[in-house]
Design a protein around this motif. Sequence first.
Motif, PDB file in Angstrom:
ATOM      1  N   ASP A   1       0.820  -1.215   0.000  1.00 54.97           N
ATOM      2  CA  ASP A   1       0.000   0.000   0.000  1.00 54.97           C
ATOM      3  C   ASP A   1       0.855   1.267   0.000  1.00 54.97           C
ATOM      4  O   ASP A   1       0.350   2.360   0.278  1.00 54.97           O
ATOM      5  CB  ASP A   1      -0.937   0.002   1.205  1.00 54.97           C
ATOM      6  CG  ASP A   1      -0.172  -0.078   2.531  1.00 54.97           C
ATOM      7  OD1 ASP A   1       1.027  -0.418   2.513  1.00 54.97           O
ATOM      8  OD2 ASP A   1      -0.783   0.198   3.580  1.00 54.97           O
ATOM      9  N   ARG A   2       2.125   1.159  -0.319  1.00 59.06           N
ATOM     10  CA  ARG A   2       3.032   2.309  -0.295  1.00 59.06           C
ATOM     11  C   ARG A   2       3.449   2.675  -1.720  1.00 59.06           C
ATOM     12  O   ARG A   2       3.316   1.868  -2.647  1.00 59.06           O
ATOM     13  CB  ARG A   2       4.254   1.976   0.565  1.00 59.06           C
ATOM     14  CG  ARG A   2       3.884   1.488   1.961  1.00 59.06           C
ATOM     15  CD  ARG A   2       5.060   0.882   2.685  1.00 59.06           C
ATOM     16  NE  ARG A   2       5.927   1.907   3.252  1.00 59.06           N
ATOM     17  CZ  ARG A   2       7.110   1.655   3.813  1.00 59.06           C
ATOM     18  NH1 ARG A   2       7.567   0.414   3.848  1.00 59.06           N
ATOM     19  NH2 ARG A   2       7.833   2.630   4.313  1.00 59.06           N
ATOM     20  N   THR A   3       3.958   3.899  -1.876  1.00 59.27           N
ATOM     21  CA  THR A   3       4.462   4.332  -3.179  1.00 59.27           C
ATOM     22  C   THR A   3       5.899   3.852  -3.318  1.00 59.27           C
ATOM     23  O   THR A   3       6.783   4.262  -2.566  1.00 59.27           O
ATOM     24  CB  THR A   3       4.403   5.862  -3.309  1.00 59.27           C
ATOM     25  OG1 THR A   3       3.047   6.301  -3.115  1.00 59.27           O
ATOM     26  CG2 THR A   3       4.879   6.301  -4.687  1.00 59.27           C
ATOM     27  N   ILE A   4       6.105   2.966  -4.297  1.00 59.71           N
ATOM     28  CA  ILE A   4       7.370   2.241  -4.432  1.00 59.71           C
ATOM     29  C   ILE A   4       8.043   2.618  -5.747  1.00 59.71           C
ATOM     30  O   ILE A   4       7.398   2.654  -6.796  1.00 59.71           O
ATOM     31  CB  ILE A   4       7.119   0.722  -4.414  1.00 59.71           C
ATOM     32  CG1 ILE A   4       6.380   0.303  -3.131  1.00 59.71           C
ATOM     33  CG2 ILE A   4       8.428  -0.044  -4.562  1.00 59.71           C
ATOM     34  CD1 ILE A   4       5.852  -1.123  -3.179  1.00 59.71           C
ATOM     35  N   ALA A   5       9.346   2.867  -5.682  1.00 64.20           N
ATOM     36  CA  ALA A   5      10.141   3.068  -6.892  1.00 64.20           C
ATOM     37  C   ALA A   5      11.277   2.063  -6.912  1.00 64.20           C
ATOM     38  O   ALA A   5      11.936   1.835  -5.896  1.00 64.20           O
ATOM     39  CB  ALA A   5      10.695   4.483  -6.954  1.00 64.20           C
ATOM     40  N   PHE A   6      11.497   1.457  -8.073  1.00 67.70           N
ATOM     41  CA  PHE A   6      12.689   0.650  -8.309  1.00 67.70           C
ATOM     42  C   PHE A   6      13.728   1.579  -8.918  1.00 67.70           C
ATOM     43  O   PHE A   6      13.497   2.169  -9.979  1.00 67.70           O
ATOM     44  CB  PHE A   6      12.401  -0.488  -9.288  1.00 67.70           C
ATOM     45  CG  PHE A   6      11.536  -1.590  -8.747  1.00 67.70           C
ATOM     46  CD1 PHE A   6      11.042  -1.574  -7.450  1.00 67.70           C
ATOM     47  CD2 PHE A   6      11.199  -2.673  -9.553  1.00 67.70           C
ATOM     48  CE1 PHE A   6      10.247  -2.594  -6.961  1.00 67.70           C
ATOM     49  CE2 PHE A   6      10.403  -3.699  -9.085  1.00 67.70           C
ATOM     50  CZ  PHE A   6       9.926  -3.664  -7.789  1.00 67.70           C
ATOM     51  N   LEU A   7      14.882   1.718  -8.266  1.00 65.46           N
ATOM     52  CA  LEU A   7      15.894   2.678  -8.713  1.00 65.46           C
ATOM     53  C   LEU A   7      17.201   2.002  -9.103  1.00 65.46           C
ATOM     54  O   LEU A   7      17.732   1.181  -8.352  1.00 65.46           O
ATOM     55  CB  LEU A   7      16.190   3.717  -7.628  1.00 65.46           C
ATOM     56  CG  LEU A   7      15.133   4.773  -7.317  1.00 65.46           C
ATOM     57  CD1 LEU A   7      15.728   5.845  -6.415  1.00 65.46           C
ATOM     58  CD2 LEU A   7      14.582   5.401  -8.586  1.00 65.46           C
ATOM     59  N   GLU A   8      17.703   2.399 -10.250  1.00 61.82           N
ATOM     60  CA  GLU A   8      19.013   1.997 -10.746  1.00 61.82           C
ATOM     61  C   GLU A   8      19.896   3.241 -10.842  1.00 61.82           C
ATOM     62  O   GLU A   8      19.546   4.302 -10.322  1.00 61.82           O
ATOM     63  CB  GLU A   8      18.882   1.339 -12.129  1.00 61.82           C
ATOM     64  CG  GLU A   8      18.987  -0.180 -12.106  1.00 61.82           C
ATOM     65  CD  GLU A   8      20.375  -0.693 -11.837  1.00 61.82           C
ATOM     66  OE1 GLU A   8      21.280   0.114 -11.525  1.00 61.82           O
ATOM     67  OE2 GLU A   8      20.585  -1.924 -11.914  1.00 61.82           O
ATOM     68  N   GLU A   9      21.022   3.112 -11.508  1.00 56.88           N
ATOM     69  CA  GLU A   9      21.899   4.261 -11.753  1.00 56.88           C
ATOM     70  C   GLU A   9      22.889   3.886 -12.852  1.00 56.88           C
ATOM     71  O   GLU A   9      23.088   2.710 -13.161  1.00 56.88           O
ATOM     72  CB  GLU A   9      22.649   4.678 -10.478  1.00 56.88           C
ATOM     73  CG  GLU A   9      23.538   5.915 -10.589  1.00 56.88           C
ATOM     74  CD  GLU A   9      22.854   7.098 -11.251  1.00 56.88           C
ATOM     75  OE1 GLU A   9      23.521   7.766 -12.034  1.00 56.88           O
ATOM     76  OE2 GLU A   9      21.652   7.360 -10.994  1.00 56.88           O
TER      77      GLU A   9
ATOM     78  N   THR B   1      18.267   1.414 -18.567  1.00 54.32           N
ATOM     79  CA  THR B   1      18.145   1.194 -20.006  1.00 54.32           C
ATOM     80  C   THR B   1      18.774  -0.135 -20.402  1.00 54.32           C
ATOM     81  O   THR B   1      18.212  -0.896 -21.204  1.00 54.32           O
ATOM     82  CB  THR B   1      18.826   2.339 -20.777  1.00 54.32           C
ATOM     83  OG1 THR B   1      18.164   3.570 -20.449  1.00 54.32           O
ATOM     84  CG2 THR B   1      18.761   2.112 -22.273  1.00 54.32           C
ATOM     85  N   ARG B   2      19.943  -0.424 -19.841  1.00 55.95           N
ATOM     86  CA  ARG B   2      20.629  -1.671 -20.192  1.00 55.95           C
ATOM     87  C   ARG B   2      19.776  -2.882 -19.862  1.00 55.95           C
ATOM     88  O   ARG B   2      19.738  -3.858 -20.623  1.00 55.95           O
ATOM     89  CB  ARG B   2      21.962  -1.752 -19.441  1.00 55.95           C
ATOM     90  CG  ARG B   2      22.727  -3.036 -19.697  1.00 55.95           C
ATOM     91  CD  ARG B   2      24.024  -3.076 -18.902  1.00 55.95           C
ATOM     92  NE  ARG B   2      24.666  -4.375 -19.000  1.00 55.95           N
ATOM     93  CZ  ARG B   2      25.751  -4.743 -18.332  1.00 55.95           C
ATOM     94  NH1 ARG B   2      26.336  -3.879 -17.509  1.00 55.95           N
ATOM     95  NH2 ARG B   2      26.256  -5.950 -18.463  1.00 55.95           N
ATOM     96  N   PHE B   3      19.080  -2.842 -18.735  1.00 54.30           N
ATOM     97  CA  PHE B   3      18.248  -3.962 -18.308  1.00 54.30           C
ATOM     98  C   PHE B   3      16.758  -3.628 -18.440  1.00 54.30           C
ATOM     99  O   PHE B   3      15.938  -4.056 -17.635  1.00 54.30           O
ATOM    100  CB  PHE B   3      18.579  -4.351 -16.867  1.00 54.30           C
ATOM    101  CG  PHE B   3      19.990  -4.841 -16.676  1.00 54.30           C
ATOM    102  CD1 PHE B   3      20.410  -6.019 -17.262  1.00 54.30           C
ATOM    103  CD2 PHE B   3      20.902  -4.110 -15.933  1.00 54.30           C
ATOM    104  CE1 PHE B   3      21.711  -6.479 -17.098  1.00 54.30           C
ATOM    105  CE2 PHE B   3      22.202  -4.553 -15.757  1.00 54.30           C
ATOM    106  CZ  PHE B   3      22.614  -5.746 -16.343  1.00 54.30           C
ATOM    107  N   ALA B   4      16.425  -2.874 -19.484  1.00 54.14           N
ATOM    108  CA  ALA B   4      15.054  -2.380 -19.650  1.00 54.14           C
ATOM    109  C   ALA B   4      14.033  -3.512 -19.719  1.00 54.14           C
ATOM    110  O   ALA B   4      12.942  -3.416 -19.131  1.00 54.14           O
ATOM    111  CB  ALA B   4      14.970  -1.511 -20.909  1.00 54.14           C
TER     112      ALA B   4
END
Length: 406
Positions: free
Chosen positions: A165-173, A178-181
Amino acid sequence: MTDHVTQAYLDDESLHGVMGRLDLPPALRAAYGHRLVDRPFFLDEYTAHDVAADVLDFFELLFSLPRKMFGGSFTRFAEALGIPPEEAAIMGSDRPPMHGRADIYRVGDDFRLLEVNAGSQLGGPDLGELSRVIHSDPGFQPFVREHGLGYFHPVEKLLDAVGRDRTIAFLEEGGMLTRFAKGFASFRETCARLGVDVLLGELHELTTRDGYLYLHGTKLDVVVRYFSATQAVSHAETLAKGHKTELYTPLSSYYYGSKSTIALLSEHREVLDDDEKALVDRLVPWTRSVRDVPRDRLRADRENLIVKAAGGFAGAGVHPGWLMTDRDWVEMLDDVVKQPYVVQERVRPTPDVVPGDDRPWLTTWGWFVTDQGFAGMSIRSMPFADGAVVSYAGNPLTRVSGLLVH
């Protein structure tokens, strides 16, 4: 010994076409549809939980290393692992939540641990979706019912851990999104099916406000971390300001995914009690830091050794001695001796059978675990002749499959 459900599957040719007719969701098909092993894998549920319990105990042993070996000093712990000071400075010393994957070979009736991956930045959890689709295939349903087959889904366990029920972001850098799109699109598709819409972004896209992290203007409750401590160093100030936004898993988990931790446990048995020694002996092949092994021993035993970058992933920095010439092996050792690399005894896994293919197949069983125990499996496999690195991202000849338990 072949699992009896596996044998029943192999004996029934009418079942062998299941992988070719799967109704895969679009993003899952784009990510994996062209690289499927032509069979599902099976395991009894007792073994799945039993090995997971060993893996959980092994993680607890890893978490105890700073206290057992370094008097509680994470500075000395980081130095022993070869982690640069600037990375250690942002990693902290909190005990991370249990979230990891152990990569394991099956050797007869036993299972041998090659390495552990600690943290949320793990590949392959969406292969639980592949297990789900195999399980629900109409033509496979009679076999499913006959043998009482089920599955465990790593993405479901991840969402349970962070809170749906939370706002979740998956973050890369660093352009990795893009490489693992295709992989991230598959993750996102799986989460959406489970009722959770996740955001995707990279560290440099974050902003801060009122102690929270924002991605493209949306306040985040949880960041599921796919970036490393190395990538996070230049964003330390942003992450420090985002203390009200949970980082799952924290950067401290990065310590315990280092292959050097296995070398420490393998070598320093004097810090272990009898039960801990038995656990290490049961799971772990002989492993040492390259710099701690006499060069003559390394040169003489090339056929039985593999060298790995301590912090590498996706097969990067892996050098199997048995596939190298004496000259290349020595040159490689000269290159890595002053870097954080480990050397490990070669594990010879039991070959797997794929219908219609007379080659022996090499399979890595990726045991996902959380605080709740067994959390599903990442199955990666390929013919032995295609190399020694069974990595979907690191070896284009690697294929994947789903696991069903009985």
